[in-house]
Design an enzyme around this catalytic site. Structure first.
Site: not given
Ligand SMILES: [Zn+2]
Length: 153
Positions: A61, A111, A119, A122, A144
């Site tokens: 997409r 949306h 992530c 985090c 992270c």
């Molecule tokens: Zn993260």
């Protein structure tokens, strides 16, 4: 459309506005992508079952969206904003960036957006136009190291 000095305008758009640009509506006539039902590539359950498949779908997409341009309808709504300023607001169901590319700035993507990722560990969100179509290309959070998913509801 004639607009007076005090008029306010709220725009609401969906996938139909991007068809003229060449993007298929999310639920096209066939309702399938590579033989998969959309529910199998674009839901939390799909993500849990096969994140690589979900990333291949959203990478496709992204690729399709990068290949098309805003159309007259996107440009007209951007012109309303330019004329009305903060008396205009646009809300779109679309995840594509064609409103932004036409010049709209005062808008909300209900949306989520195709060119942001998030992530799952985090919660960091960031601009991302990467294509993750191979198993060894899955993105990781630079903060992270957590798994990253499309920022789409
Ligand atoms: Zn993260």
């Amino acid at each position: 459309m004639l607009l007076g000095f005090q008029d306010r305008l709220f725009g609401l758009t969906g996938s139909g506005i991007s068809v003229e640009s060449g993007l298929a509506t999310f639920r096209g006539a066939e309702g399938l992508w590579n033989g998969y039902r959309l529910e199998d590539v674009a839901t939390p359950e799909a993500w849990d079952a096969d994140p690589e498949l979900v990333w291949r779908f959203y990478s496709m997409r992204r690729r399709e969206t990068m290949a098309v341009q805003p159309n007259a309808a996107h440009r007209t709504l951007a012109a309303f904003e330019k004329r009305l300023g903060d008396r205009f607001y646009l809300c779109t169901q679309n995840v594509d960036d064609l409103h932004e590319r036409a010049g709209s700035q005062r808008l909300h993507h209900m949306h989520g957006t195709l060119f942001q990722s998030r992530c799952v560990l985090c919660g960091r969100t960031f601009a991302d136009s990467g294509l993750y179509e191979r198993p060894d290309s899955m993105p990781k959070c630079s903060n992270c190291g957590g798994v990253v998913r499309p920022q789409i509801v």
